[in-house]
Design a protein around this motif. Structure first.
Motif, PDB file in Angstrom:
ATOM      1  N   LEU A  87      10.852   4.051  -2.077  1.00  0.00           N
ATOM      2  CA  LEU A  87       9.903   2.986  -2.589  1.00  0.00           C
ATOM      3  C   LEU A  87      10.812   1.963  -3.343  1.00  0.00           C
ATOM      4  N   CYS A  88      12.175   2.192  -3.589  1.00  0.00           N
ATOM      5  CA  CYS A  88      13.164   0.940  -3.692  1.00  0.00           C
ATOM      6  C   CYS A  88      13.115   0.226  -2.555  1.00  0.00           C
ATOM      7  N   VAL A  89      13.452   0.778  -1.420  1.00  0.00           N
ATOM      8  CA  VAL A  89      13.583   0.191  -0.169  1.00  0.00           C
ATOM      9  C   VAL A  89      12.499  -0.730   0.165  1.00  0.00           C
ATOM     10  N   LEU A  90      11.274  -0.222  -0.040  1.00  0.00           N
ATOM     11  CA  LEU A  90       9.933  -1.021   0.321  1.00  0.00           C
ATOM     12  C   LEU A  90       9.951  -2.245  -0.709  1.00  0.00           C
ATOM     13  N   ALA A  91      10.160  -1.990  -2.064  1.00  0.00           N
ATOM     14  CA  ALA A  91       9.907  -2.935  -3.110  1.00  0.00           C
ATOM     15  C   ALA A  91      11.108  -4.148  -2.783  1.00  0.00           C
ATOM     16  N   ILE A 112       9.588  23.912 -11.312  1.00  0.00           N
ATOM     17  CA  ILE A 112       9.437  23.651  -9.742  1.00  0.00           C
ATOM     18  C   ILE A 112      10.522  22.946  -9.341  1.00  0.00           C
ATOM     19  N   ILE A 113      11.543  23.479  -8.917  1.00  0.00           N
ATOM     20  CA  ILE A 113      12.845  23.093  -8.669  1.00  0.00           C
ATOM     21  C   ILE A 113      12.641  21.781  -7.747  1.00  0.00           C
ATOM     22  N   TRP A 114      12.096  21.880  -6.725  1.00  0.00           N
ATOM     23  CA  TRP A 114      11.967  21.071  -5.830  1.00  0.00           C
ATOM     24  C   TRP A 114      11.226  19.713  -6.178  1.00  0.00           C
ATOM     25  N   SER A 115      10.581  19.514  -7.113  1.00  0.00           N
ATOM     26  CA  SER A 115       9.841  18.457  -7.333  1.00  0.00           C
ATOM     27  C   SER A 115      10.701  17.306  -7.703  1.00  0.00           C
ATOM     28  N   VAL A 116      11.902  17.588  -8.619  1.00  0.00           N
ATOM     29  CA  VAL A 116      12.789  16.490  -8.986  1.00  0.00           C
ATOM     30  C   VAL A 116      13.334  15.936  -7.400  1.00  0.00           C
ATOM     31  N   GLU A 117      13.707  16.733  -6.616  1.00  0.00           N
ATOM     32  CA  GLU A 117      14.539  16.141  -5.298  1.00  0.00           C
ATOM     33  C   GLU A 117      13.545  15.454  -4.536  1.00  0.00           C
ATOM     34  N   ILE A 118      12.352  15.840  -4.423  1.00  0.00           N
ATOM     35  CA  ILE A 118      11.038  15.005  -3.856  1.00  0.00           C
ATOM     36  C   ILE A 118      10.999  13.895  -4.418  1.00  0.00           C
ATOM     37  N   ALA A 119      10.818  13.663  -5.774  1.00  0.00           N
ATOM     38  CA  ALA A 119      10.669  12.600  -6.364  1.00  0.00           C
ATOM     39  C   ALA A 119      11.855  11.470  -6.232  1.00  0.00           C
ATOM     40  N   GLN A 120      13.020  12.070  -6.371  1.00  0.00           N
ATOM     41  CA  GLN A 120      14.144  11.373  -6.245  1.00  0.00           C
ATOM     42  C   GLN A 120      14.172  10.506  -4.886  1.00  0.00           C
ATOM     43  N   LEU A 121      13.834  11.217  -3.686  1.00  0.00           N
ATOM     44  CA  LEU A 121      13.586  10.929  -2.454  1.00  0.00           C
ATOM     45  C   LEU A 121      12.673   9.796  -2.388  1.00  0.00           C
ATOM     46  N   MET A 124       0.838  -1.257  -0.146  1.00  0.00           N
ATOM     47  CA  MET A 124      -0.062  -0.169   0.187  1.00  0.00           C
ATOM     48  C   MET A 124       0.896   1.170  -0.087  1.00  0.00           C
ATOM     49  N   SER A 125       1.781   1.133   1.050  1.00  0.00           N
ATOM     50  CA  SER A 125       2.730   2.497   1.080  1.00  0.00           C
ATOM     51  C   SER A 125       3.757   2.722  -0.382  1.00  0.00           C
ATOM     52  N   ALA A 126       3.902   1.654  -0.755  1.00  0.00           N
ATOM     53  CA  ALA A 126       4.942   1.393  -1.997  1.00  0.00           C
ATOM     54  C   ALA A 126       3.945   2.137  -3.281  1.00  0.00           C
ATOM     55  N   SER A 127       2.794   1.749  -3.182  1.00  0.00           N
ATOM     56  CA  SER A 127       1.889   2.172  -4.283  1.00  0.00           C
ATOM     57  C   SER A 127       1.590   3.683  -4.074  1.00  0.00           C
ATOM     58  N   ILE A 128       1.358   4.153  -3.032  1.00  0.00           N
ATOM     59  CA  ILE A 128       1.153   5.596  -2.653  1.00  0.00           C
ATOM     60  C   ILE A 128       2.520   6.328  -3.043  1.00  0.00           C
ATOM     61  N   LEU A 129       3.466   5.688  -2.743  1.00  0.00           N
ATOM     62  CA  LEU A 129       4.993   6.443  -3.210  1.00  0.00           C
ATOM     63  C   LEU A 129       5.037   6.409  -4.754  1.00  0.00           C
ATOM     64  N   LEU A 130       4.773   5.412  -5.307  1.00  0.00           N
ATOM     65  CA  LEU A 130       4.820   5.431  -7.015  1.00  0.00           C
ATOM     66  C   LEU A 130       3.944   6.445  -7.375  1.00  0.00           C
ATOM     67  N   ALA A 131       2.734   6.510  -6.823  1.00  0.00           N
ATOM     68  CA  ALA A 131       1.819   7.621  -7.453  1.00  0.00           C
ATOM     69  C   ALA A 131       2.163   8.892  -7.179  1.00  0.00           C
ATOM     70  N   MET A 167      18.356   3.306   4.513  1.00  0.00           N
ATOM     71  CA  MET A 167      19.205   2.082   4.277  1.00  0.00           C
ATOM     72  C   MET A 167      18.793   1.614   5.813  1.00  0.00           C
ATOM     73  N   VAL A 168      18.729   2.313   6.943  1.00  0.00           N
ATOM     74  CA  VAL A 168      18.325   1.614   8.130  1.00  0.00           C
ATOM     75  C   VAL A 168      16.948   1.094   8.160  1.00  0.00           C
ATOM     76  N   LEU A 169      16.140   1.455   7.658  1.00  0.00           N
ATOM     77  CA  LEU A 169      14.895   0.942   7.478  1.00  0.00           C
ATOM     78  C   LEU A 169      14.696  -0.526   6.487  1.00  0.00           C
ATOM     79  N   GLY A 170      15.612  -0.324   5.433  1.00  0.00           N
ATOM     80  CA  GLY A 170      15.853  -1.424   4.653  1.00  0.00           C
ATOM     81  C   GLY A 170      16.300  -2.449   5.064  1.00  0.00           C
TER      82      GLY A 170
END
Length: 138
Positions: free
Chosen positions: A41-45, A27-36, A1-8, A118-121
């Motif tokens: 998302l990768c960690v959860l996946a 919007i300069i910050w949109s790329v930064e937030i998308a990368q974060l 569920m949270s992975a789906s929300i992150l992807l969306a 990394m810690v969470l993963g």
């Protein structure tokens, strides 16, 4: 569920940022937030893939051993991975603390927000592998 929300969220941020850039208002910050969000998302996946036995693995050798020996090898493999992840978890935690004062990007987010993934993963993988070990030994 949270992975789906992150992807969306990633899709919306990248799409919104692209549309804004097309209209000349980037919007300069949109790329930064998308990368974060993609990092988390990768960690959860990775953990979801491990839970569903869809993570990378080589079973060529295990396909040619008796069932009892296969179970023993799988258990040893899981124990080794848990040990390695616990070892790495300690350093991931130290790294997260060290990166907290560092400010990244236009939003000046603390580096610990990125490195805490990394810690969470590692913690999620230890939990998943422990559950697999318990299931395997029953």
């Amino acid at each position: 569920m949270s992975a789906s929300i992150l992807l969306a969220g990633i899709v919306l941020l990248v799409g919104g940022g692209s549309v804004a850039r097309a209209f000349g208002v980037p919007i300069i910050w949109s790329v930064e937030i998308a990368q974060l969000m993609f990092l988390w998302l990768c960690v959860l996946a990775i953990d979801i893939a491990m839970q569903d036995n869809r993570h990378f693995g080589l079973e060529v050798l295990l396909d040619h051993v008796p069932a009892g020996l296969r179970k023993l090898i799988e258990a040893a493999n899981i124990i080794i991975m848990i040990g390695l992840l616990i070892f790495l978890l300690r350093y991931a935690w130290k790294n997260t603390i060290l990166m907290h004062p560092r400010l990244d990007g236009a939003l000046q987010l603390n580096g610990s927000i990125f490195h805490a993934s990394m810690v969470l993963g590692f913690a999620l993988l230890v939990r998943t592998l422990f559950a697999k070990l318990v299931t395997l030994t029953r």
